[in-house]
Design a protein around this motif. Structure first.
Motif, short mmCIF file in Angstrom:
data_model
loop_
_atom_site.label_atom_id
_atom_site.label_comp_id
_atom_site.label_asym_id
_atom_site.label_seq_id
_atom_site.Cartn_x
_atom_site.Cartn_y
_atom_site.Cartn_z
N ARG A 50 -8.69 -4.70 2.04
CA ARG A 50 -9.85 -5.58 2.23
C ARG A 50 -9.55 -6.67 3.26
O ARG A 50 -10.40 -7.01 4.08
N TYR A 51 -8.33 -7.20 3.24
CA TYR A 51 -7.98 -8.31 4.11
C TYR A 51 -7.16 -7.89 5.33
O TYR A 51 -6.72 -8.75 6.10
N ASP A 52 -6.94 -6.59 5.48
CA ASP A 52 -6.10 -6.09 6.57
C ASP A 52 -4.74 -6.79 6.55
O ASP A 52 -4.22 -7.23 7.57
N ALA A 53 -4.20 -6.92 5.35
CA ALA A 53 -2.96 -7.65 5.12
C ALA A 53 -1.80 -6.68 4.92
O ALA A 53 -1.99 -5.49 4.63
N ASP A 54 -0.58 -7.19 5.07
CA ASP A 54 0.60 -6.41 4.73
C ASP A 54 0.66 -6.23 3.22
O ASP A 54 0.24 -7.11 2.46
N CYS A 55 1.19 -5.08 2.78
CA CYS A 55 1.23 -4.77 1.35
C CYS A 55 2.62 -4.30 0.95
O CYS A 55 3.23 -3.48 1.65
N LEU A 56 3.11 -4.84 -0.16
CA LEU A 56 4.38 -4.41 -0.72
C LEU A 56 4.20 -4.14 -2.20
O LEU A 56 3.63 -4.96 -2.93
#
Length: 278
Positions: free
Chosen positions: A229-235
């Motif tokens: 949704r936020y075009d964020a990095d994900c771990l």
């Protein structure tokens, strides 16, 4: 007007790694104490100024007598109060409900970066609660009783194992469990849909969304959806439960966040930002 807030601060113990302080925002049922066990000192030792605070009605903050009436917007106001004392754009780290507070804060305010840890997703709790009710009905019922009666002994086994890994849930984790407290009914209703997040990815600072692969409270698929949704990095981390900052493997989460910040918040970025501001 905000009640008096319980605030904890640590100065960098070595060379300052970043000029922007880290502000930690706790989740439902807890207080600033959850960050003080490990994270506050860990990041101060790595060169950051660190701040944790208890939202109104939690921990040692004022407003306990009207806690059930506190809204998510009230919690955002508490965060604003803390940030106003800093003189710098903060790095925001929000866990669970605290991640939702961070998202609401970012609707109106800038930040240097944001890290959402096992966060309530932008669409709120409806999907989270529905998934839990279907796949973990016993846990769903115990979450209801936690809100209704607080951290009763009868809830410790199942709920404790959902919050912390099994090798800590029955040991010092029970001390943590005993420090939980009921949450604001109004804040829970806000996250159930009465105060949704309106946040555009184009207006965001660098963001990391981090979760536990086997989190029973905020499932990994919702963590991933938030990152998309936020075009964020994900771990997504193995061998860690929902209360990541207190878990046996808390350092795995802290190391992952530190590594991401070193990569995305280099000193040269701060200097360029300061030059632009001048």
């Amino acid at each position: 007007m905000s009640p008096e807030l319980e605030i904890f601060r640590r100065k960098p113990t070595g060379p300052r790694l970043c000029s922007h302080p880290i502000v930690f925002i706790h989740g439902a049922f807890t207080g600033a104490w959850c960050w003080n066990e490990h994270f506050l000192t860990y990041f101060a030792d790595k060169g950051f100024e660190t701040i944790s605070f208890s939202l109104r009605g939690h921990g040692g903050s004022g407003g306990r007598n009207v806690r059930s009436l506190a809204s998510i917007d009230d919690y955002v106001e508490d965060l604003e109060t803390v940030v106003d004392t800093l003189g710098q754009k903060p790095i925001l780290v929000g866990h669970s409900m605290g991640g939702y507070v961070v998202q609401k804060y970012l609707e109106k305010h800038p930040a240097r970066a944001a890290i959402l840890m096992a966060s309530v997703p932008p669409e709120g709790l409806l999907a989270t609660n529905a998934m839990m009710a279907m796949s973990q009905p016993d846990l769903f019922l115990q979450m209801f009783w936690l809100q209704a009666i607080g951290p009763h002994t009868l809830l410790r086994d199942r709920l404790g194992r959902a919050m912390l890994s099994s090798d800590i849930a029955s040991d010092e984790g029970m001390i943590y469990f005993g420090r939980l407290e009921t949450e604001s009914h109004r804040a829970l209703m806000d996250m159930a849909g009465t105060n949704p997040v309106f946040l555009s990815p184009t207006d965001l600072p660098p963001m990391l969304v981090i979760g536990a692969k086997r989190d029973e409270i905020v499932p990994s698929e919702l963590v991933h959806r938030t990152a998309v949704r936020y075009d964020a990095d994900c771990l997504l981390l193995d061998h860690i439960a929902h209360a990541m900052m207190l878990d046996t493997h808390w350092k795995k989460a802290a190391d992952s966040i530190l590594g991401w910040m070193k990569k995305n918040l280099a000193d040269k970025d701060d200097k360029a930002e300061d030059k632009d501001a001048a």
